[in-house]
Design an enzyme around this catalytic site. Structure first.
Site, PDB file in Angstrom:
ATOM      1  N   HIS A  10     -31.315  -0.234  34.318  1.00  0.00           N
ATOM      2  CA  HIS A  10     -30.692  -1.054  33.271  1.00  0.00           C
ATOM      3  C   HIS A  10     -29.889  -0.209  32.273  1.00  0.00           C
ATOM      4  O   HIS A  10     -30.039   1.017  32.189  1.00  0.00           O
ATOM      5  CB  HIS A  10     -31.773  -1.832  32.504  1.00  0.00           C
ATOM      6  CG  HIS A  10     -32.756  -0.933  31.800  1.00  0.00           C
ATOM      7  ND1 HIS A  10     -32.479  -0.301  30.595  1.00  0.00           N
ATOM      8  CD2 HIS A  10     -34.008  -0.547  32.147  1.00  0.00           C
ATOM      9  CE1 HIS A  10     -33.512   0.413  30.223  1.00  0.00           C
ATOM     10  NE2 HIS A  10     -34.461   0.295  31.151  1.00  0.00           N
ATOM     11  N   GLU A  83     -40.961  -2.198  34.514  1.00  0.00           N
ATOM     12  CA  GLU A  83     -41.237  -0.787  34.231  1.00  0.00           C
ATOM     13  C   GLU A  83     -42.738  -0.520  34.293  1.00  0.00           C
ATOM     14  O   GLU A  83     -43.558  -1.446  34.236  1.00  0.00           O
ATOM     15  CB  GLU A  83     -40.668  -0.423  32.846  1.00  0.00           C
ATOM     16  CG  GLU A  83     -40.839   1.031  32.415  1.00  0.00           C
ATOM     17  CD  GLU A  83     -40.198   2.024  33.389  1.00  0.00           C
ATOM     18  OE1 GLU A  83     -40.729   2.169  34.518  1.00  0.00           O
ATOM     19  OE2 GLU A  83     -39.202   2.661  33.023  1.00  0.00           O
TER      20      GLU A  83
END
Length: 210
Positions: A10, A83
């Site tokens: 990202h 994550e």
């Protein structure tokens, strides 16, 4: 039949910029992150993705949305692409973790599992992300699949996918924001790494993704 898998980190967030541990905290892209996503999306659109999959955390989902807007390809979401869960570390700067949780921090820096703090193990992280990558690639056999995820998740997941030992995974530097990894899968050799840390622009080296 060759399947091409692009694993994309990202764009930048304010917590990235301040070296704050994000983990699974749902931090949005900042202005720079949105620009990075738009720039990277213009390049990735040339691959003509057959499927786009993203972590459901906003920073990854909004990064994937930039590519979806250019290609018209809808994004599907998989929470396994989130994550690494950093437990008690989440929200702290890495400097604060080093000062207040020195033993845990030393193990993390050495590439070992963190003992304490409820931090997800590397094996658990690698397996869940690898499983998600396998399932994403199955959406378009022989095609191109782009997966938007996170730094630590990407590195550990692809290492698990490739069957690498932990020591070999540590030879990969941290993925820069909005850079990606390219892998291919063929019937004979299986998964192979084609390129690492590819991006639309050059950046200064960043600390390991958290």
């Amino acid at each position: 039949m060759t399947t091409r898998l692009i694993v994309w980190r990202h764009g930048n967030t304010d917590w990235n910029a301040s070296h704050r541990v994000q983990g699974q905290t749902d931090v949005p892209l900042n202005e720079l992150g949105h620009r990075q996503a738009a720039e990277a999306a213009r390049l990735l659109a040339t691959t003509r993705p057959d499927a786009i999959v993203a972590s459901d955390l906003r920073r990854a989902a909004d990064t994937a949305a930039a590519l979806s807007a250019l290609t018209g390809q809808a994004v599907s979401y998989d929470e396994r692409l989130r994550e690494r869960f950093f437990g008690a570390w989440q929200g702290l700067t890495t400097a604060t973790v080093a000062a207040t949780r020195p033993d845990e921090f030393a193990r993390w820096k050495a590439g070992a599992d963190v003992v304490g703090g409820d931090v997800e193990t590397l094996d658990d992280l690698g397996k869940r992300v690898s499983d998600a990558l396998q399932d994403a690639s199955a959406l378009a056999p022989g095609g191109v699949v782009v997966v938007a995820t996170h730094g630590a998740a990407a590195r550990q997941g692809l290492g698990h996918l490739l069957g690498w030992p932990r020591e070999q995974m540590r030879t990969l530097r941290a993925l820069q924001n909005c850079h990606w990894v390219e892998l291919t899968h063929d019937e004979g050799p299986g998964w192979q790494l084609g390129a690492y840390n590819v991006g639309a622009h050059a950046e200064q080296p960043v600390p390991p993704a958290v």
